[in-house]
Design an enzyme around this catalytic site. Structure first.
Site, short mmCIF file in Angstrom:
data_model
loop_
_atom_site.label_atom_id
_atom_site.label_comp_id
_atom_site.label_asym_id
_atom_site.label_seq_id
_atom_site.Cartn_x
_atom_site.Cartn_y
_atom_site.Cartn_z
N ARG A 106 0.83 -1.21 0.00
CA ARG A 106 0.00 0.00 0.00
C ARG A 106 0.86 1.26 0.00
O ARG A 106 0.48 2.27 -0.56
CB ARG A 106 -0.90 -0.03 1.25
CG ARG A 106 -2.14 0.80 1.15
CD ARG A 106 -2.92 0.82 2.47
NE ARG A 106 -2.94 -0.40 3.21
CZ ARG A 106 -3.89 -1.35 3.12
NH1 ARG A 106 -4.91 -1.18 2.31
NH2 ARG A 106 -3.83 -2.45 3.86
N TYR A 107 1.99 1.21 0.69
CA TYR A 107 2.91 2.35 0.79
C TYR A 107 4.23 1.94 0.13
O TYR A 107 4.63 0.76 0.21
CB TYR A 107 3.19 2.68 2.26
CG TYR A 107 1.97 2.93 3.11
CD1 TYR A 107 1.35 4.18 3.14
CD2 TYR A 107 1.44 1.91 3.89
CE1 TYR A 107 0.24 4.40 3.93
CE2 TYR A 107 0.32 2.13 4.68
CZ TYR A 107 -0.27 3.37 4.71
OH TYR A 107 -1.37 3.59 5.49
N ARG A 126 7.09 -0.14 2.37
CA ARG A 126 6.79 -1.30 3.22
C ARG A 126 5.69 -2.16 2.62
O ARG A 126 4.84 -1.66 1.87
CB ARG A 126 6.39 -0.85 4.62
CG ARG A 126 5.26 0.14 4.68
CD ARG A 126 5.37 0.93 6.00
NE ARG A 126 4.29 1.88 6.22
CZ ARG A 126 4.29 3.13 5.76
NH1 ARG A 126 5.27 3.57 5.00
NH2 ARG A 126 3.29 3.94 6.03
N CYS A 129 -5.03 -18.01 13.77
CA CYS A 129 -4.69 -17.21 14.95
C CYS A 129 -4.90 -18.08 16.19
O CYS A 129 -5.63 -19.07 16.14
CB CYS A 129 -5.61 -16.00 15.07
SG CYS A 129 -5.61 -14.95 13.60
N CYS A 169 -10.80 -12.82 17.17
CA CYS A 169 -11.40 -11.64 17.77
C CYS A 169 -12.71 -11.35 17.05
O CYS A 169 -12.76 -11.38 15.81
CB CYS A 169 -10.44 -10.46 17.64
SG CYS A 169 -8.76 -10.89 18.18
N CYS A 181 -12.57 -8.68 14.28
CA CYS A 181 -11.42 -8.75 13.37
C CYS A 181 -11.74 -8.17 11.99
O CYS A 181 -12.74 -8.51 11.38
CB CYS A 181 -10.99 -10.20 13.20
SG CYS A 181 -9.64 -10.38 12.02
N ARG A 190 -10.10 -8.82 9.39
CA ARG A 190 -9.86 -9.84 8.36
C ARG A 190 -10.69 -11.09 8.66
O ARG A 190 -10.32 -12.21 8.30
CB ARG A 190 -8.37 -10.20 8.29
CG ARG A 190 -7.51 -9.04 7.84
CD ARG A 190 -6.21 -9.49 7.19
NE ARG A 190 -5.47 -8.32 6.76
CZ ARG A 190 -4.38 -7.84 7.36
NH1 ARG A 190 -3.89 -8.45 8.41
NH2 ARG A 190 -3.78 -6.76 6.90
N ASP A 234 -12.72 -1.09 12.42
CA ASP A 234 -13.02 -1.10 10.99
C ASP A 234 -14.45 -1.58 10.73
O ASP A 234 -15.08 -2.21 11.59
CB ASP A 234 -12.02 -2.01 10.26
CG ASP A 234 -10.61 -1.47 10.35
OD1 ASP A 234 -10.42 -0.28 10.05
OD2 ASP A 234 -9.71 -2.23 10.77
N ASP A 287 -8.17 3.39 9.38
CA ASP A 287 -7.82 2.86 8.07
C ASP A 287 -8.94 3.27 7.12
O ASP A 287 -10.09 2.82 7.28
CB ASP A 287 -7.68 1.34 8.11
CG ASP A 287 -6.25 0.92 8.36
OD1 ASP A 287 -5.42 1.11 7.46
OD2 ASP A 287 -5.97 0.42 9.47
N LYS A 337 -3.80 4.63 6.40
CA LYS A 337 -4.19 5.13 7.72
C LYS A 337 -4.13 6.65 7.76
O LYS A 337 -3.26 7.25 7.15
CB LYS A 337 -3.19 4.61 8.77
CG LYS A 337 -3.37 3.18 9.14
CD LYS A 337 -2.42 2.81 10.27
CE LYS A 337 -2.57 1.33 10.56
NZ LYS A 337 -2.31 0.50 9.38
S1 SF4 Z 1 -7.54 -9.30 15.03
FE1 SF4 Z 1 -7.95 -10.90 13.49
S2 SF4 Z 1 -5.94 -11.43 12.66
FE2 SF4 Z 1 -5.59 -10.37 14.62
S3 SF4 Z 1 -5.51 -12.02 16.19
FE3 SF4 Z 1 -7.62 -11.27 16.13
S4 SF4 Z 1 -8.63 -12.70 14.69
FE4 SF4 Z 1 -6.42 -12.90 14.32
#
Ligand code: SF4
Length: 363
Positions: free
Chosen positions: A96-97, A100, A109, A113, A116, A118, A279, A316, A323
């Protein structure tokens, strides 16, 4: 407080296991089965041990225990809320940049979460690692672009890889002359601190590049004694640590909790880095705050803790535009006092109490 004995517990992955452990009501099981069919569930013993099952609003549970609210979508939510796909030239890379790249090695994971960003791409059932060929293509992409100074290992959680595999990857990246910094984003030090073994710490240190670790935690209770020991072993090895947190309704959206979280990071030698505005991930509206509330909290934090404890509050921008800092603005032009018409620009500036002053001051 009625917490679960972590020694008796194994990682919980099924809604029925959450019911059996008293973490959700049996009546909620049908809805939670629907949630779990779409979004992965994993609650490690370390995280389960932090949950107060007698508190229906427990801030640790809100982050990891699925909720029927996740079945409710809102306008504007998007399966790719920060626009990774628009900047992915080869599998596993987000560029994206200019200086990096993100390097997404795994799609699993330790914990999943509920907020999340993603969530549509992580978890069992998705391809859980890059193929060897895709890994080599991603390395080649980095190798031929000399402007890439920093590689950010993310995912999924890169510390789910074995120390042996991580050491190979770190060596591959560090052997590229222009890659000077390898940053690892992880929730493992708080979610499964036992994974931060001596072998893991050794794997993260590599000649030819500097390793940074960004530790994700959102509530001060996540920095338990074992999590603090895991962070200490990284810091003792000379690995600089920064934090990333997500501002979450009912978890950390009050000044006292944010203050305690930032103090806990600094006590653990983790420099507060990012406080992300949540997000627009699908089914996460119940966990999002408003930006106005986030700015109020950042103002409150400024009045309560030193600069060492201040993260950047960032958004974001949806669509992959990167960001932007969205914290409160303390400085404005004082047009009433001459502004652009005066020889020297005059500013209004607010102090940490909200009182307004002028710069330069009146003679
Ligand atoms: S935010 Fe998403 S990618 Fe990060 S640890 Fe939690 S579930 Fe996994």
């Amino acid at each position: 407080m009625n917490r679960i004995d972590s020694k008796l517990a194994a990682t919980l992955r099924q809604p029925a296991e959450l019911v059996a452990r008293g973490l959700v009501r049996a009546a909620d099981l049908p809805d939670l089965e629907k949630v779990a069919a779409r979004y992965a569930v994993s609650v490690t013993p370390d995280i389960a041990a932090l949950i107060d099952v007698s508190d229906p609003d427990d801030p640790i549970a809100r982050q990891f225990i699925p909720s029927a609210n996740e079945l409710v979508g809102q306008p504007g939510e998007n399966a790719d809320p920060i626009g990774d796909d628009a900047h992915s030239p080869v599998a596993g890379i987000v560029h994206r940049y200019p200086d990096r790249v993100l390097f997404k090695l795994v799609h699993v994971c330790a914990v999943y979460c509920r907020f999340c960003f993603r969530r549509e791409t992580v978890g069992p059932g998705r391809p859980n690692a890059l193929s060897d060929a895709a890994y080599r293509d991603a390395l080649d992409y980095i190798r031929v672009r000399t402007e890439i100074w920093e590689v950010i290992l993310t995912g999924g959680d890169p510390l789910m890889l074995s120390p042996r595999r991580l050491a190979e990857i770190m060596a591959d990246l560090a052997s590229i002359d222009h890659v000077k910094v390898i940053r690892i984003h992880t929730r493992v030090p708080v979610a499964d601190p036992a994974r931060i073994s001596l072998a893991m710490v050794d794997a993260l240190k590599v000649g030819g590049a500097t390793t940074w670790v960004a530790v994700h935690a959102n509530h001060p209770r996540e920095l338990s004694d074992t999590a603090r020991a895991a962070c200490a072993s990284l810091a003792d090895a000379g690995i600089p640590l920064v934090s990333q947190s997500v501002l979450l309704r009912g978890v950390n959206d009050d000044p006292a909790t944010l203050e305690a979280l930032m103090r806990a990071f600094v006590e653990c030698r983790i420099k507060p880095y990012y406080l992300h505005h949540a997000d627009l991930a699908p089914g996460t509206a119940h966990l999002r705050t408003t930006i106005a509330h986030g700015q109020e909290l950042m103002r409150a934090l400024r009045g309560r803790v030193s600069g060492l404890c201040q993260p950047d509050y960032v958004l974001d921008i949806p669509g992959g535009h990167g960001k932007a800092p969205i914290g409160p603005n303390y400085l404005s032009h004082d047009n009433a006092r001459g502004g652009e018409a005066s020889r020297e620009t005059r500013y209004r500036i607010a102090d940490y109490c909200g009182d307004v002053h002028f710069y330069p001051p009146e003679p």
